[in-house]
Each structure stands twice: as structure tokens, then as C-alpha cells.
Design an enzyme around this catalytic site. Structure first.
Site: not given
Ligand code: ZN
Length: 237
Positions: A86, A104, A112, A204-205
Site C-alpha cells: 500500500q 495505491h 496528466c 506492534p499493535e
Molecule cells: Zn495532458
């Protein structure tokens, strides 16, 4: 043995990468993180979002992969490894992972907003963070944006389908540094569990995955991953 590593912000944070949720720079601390991580925020103020990304991209290029990233890269010497991440940085690649699916997006790729053409011109090098900066403009007149997935946007099809395929073909899924709350990516470990696969969590959690995982280790990526092949011998079987 085919291993898929599914990683999230925790492993990058261990290298010093600030996350959206940190108030890492005084400059942006008065803004809601949503304003620099959503399509709404971009539409409202592209200069704010561009300034944030350009600075954070340059921070990301200066930090180094940690021992957790390197351990994953090293596993390739023993087994078939694919990384589904991610994270929008390139720390896995720099640590030697050859197959990395960025579900992601990738903060080092630009395109663009109008015609989607990739943008590869050099970008300004910042020596300090700049709150608002005008994004470059494409030859078609559209604004240039980072090729990352913001809140309010769909995941890119190619890496997402590759991630699903990797998980469907995996024997073991290792989930590292992800809170497991951002869907649809958070559904990937559930998919592996539903297929009866071994799922190892490192965090860790506790997370929503902890109770369901085959093995869940309450520690960090850089602490757990380097010795993990010894600790869980099936991993590199
Ligand atoms: Zn463009």
C-alpha cells in the site's frame, strides 16, 4: 513455496517516512490530512497537494530501506516472493524486491489529470518544504499529478489484479505494518484466510486481523523479519 508480503505504512515509517496521519511538518499541521490525500482536496487546492507531494517525494528519496525491507529482498534467494504494498515509496525495490505491486500507486510516477499521459520532465528540487506550489502543466493544458491513489478514487486495475493473482497463487501471506482498516486493500488478508492459507501478521499493535491470523507477532518489521525464516521455518520451506 510461494510467499506474498502485504505491506503498509508501518514498515516505511520505520525507515523514517512520515505518514499522512503524522503531523510531521509544522507547515501542514493546521490542515486536515484529508486535504492532501483525497481527490476532493486536490480539486479544492492542487497547489497545496502538489507542494506536499513534491516535498514528501524528496524526503522519501533520501531515506533508506530498513532491515525489514532487506530481509524480504533476501528471501528471493530461497523462495518465490512477490510484494503487494500500500506504500507509494520505492523502499521495497531499493531493498532488492523484484516484483512489487503498488496497489495505491507510486509517488515517483506522474501523469496528466486530463489526458493521463505520463510526465517525465525534471521536477524542482526543494531545499525546504513549500506550502503551496503550482503543479506543472501538460501540453494538453491539464495539471500534472502524482500517480497515487487518493481517498475517493478507485485502485488502479493492473496492480490490483496482479495482487489478487499473487495471493491466489501463494502458499503463505505475510502481512506487515498495516492496520488493516483501509479497504479494499484490507480485504486481501481475508481473501487468503478464506482460501485456507497461512497468514502471518507482524504489527506492534493488535489489528482487526490479529485474532484471525495463523500467527501474529506483536513487533516491528525491522525486528521480526530478519530472523523470521529461522523462527518460522515453513516460510522458506
Ligand atoms: Zn495532458
Amino acid at each position: 513455496m510461494r510467499v506474498v508480503v502485504f505491506s503498509g505504512a508501518g514498515i516505511s515509517a520505520e525507515s523514517g517516512m512520515p505518514t499522512f496521519r503524522d503531523e510531521d511538518d509544522g507547515l501542514w499541521s493546521r490542515y486536515d490530512p484529508y486535504e492532501v490525500s483525497s481527490i476532493d482536496g486536490w480539486n479544492r487546492n492542487p497547489e497545496l497537494v502538489w507542494g506536499w507531494y513534491l516535498w514528501h517525494q524528496q524526503l522519501a528519496s533520501r531515506i533508506e530501506p530498513n532491515s525489514g525491507h532487506r530481509a524480504i529482498g533476501d528471501w528471493e534467494q530461497h523462495v518465490d516472493v512477490q510484494v503487494v504494498t500500500q506504500n507509494v515509496d520505492d523502499l521495497h525495490e531499493r531493498a532488492g524486491s523484484s516484483i512489487v505491486h503498488h496497489v495505491h500507486g507510486d509517488m515517483f510516477v506522474f501523469r496528466c489529470t486530463a489526458c493521463t499521459k505520463p510526465y517525465t520532465e525534471p521536477l524542482p528540487q526543494l531545499t525546504e518544504p513549500v506550502l503551496e506550489l503550482a503543479p506543472p502543466v501538460c501540453e494538453c493544458g491539464g495539471l500534472i499529478r502524482p500517480d497515487v491513489v487518493w481517498f475517493g478514487e478507485d485502485l488502479p486495475e493492473v496492480p490490483w489484479n496482479a495482487a489478487i493473482e499473487a495471493i491466489d497463487n501463494a502458499d503463505v501471506l505475510v502481512v506487515v505494518g498495516t492496520s488493516g482498516v483501509v479497504y479494499p486493500a484490507a480485504g486481501l488478508p481475508e481473501r487468503a484466510l478464506a482460501q485456507g492459507k497461512t497468514v502471518v501478521e507482524i504489527n506492534p499493535e493488535e489489528t482487526p486481523l490479529t485474532a484471525k491470523a495463523t500467527v501474529s507477532l506483536r513487533t516491528t518489521a525491522s525486528a521480526a523479519l530478519p530472523g523470521m525464516a529461522q523462527r518460522l521455518p515453513f516460510l522458506l520451506g
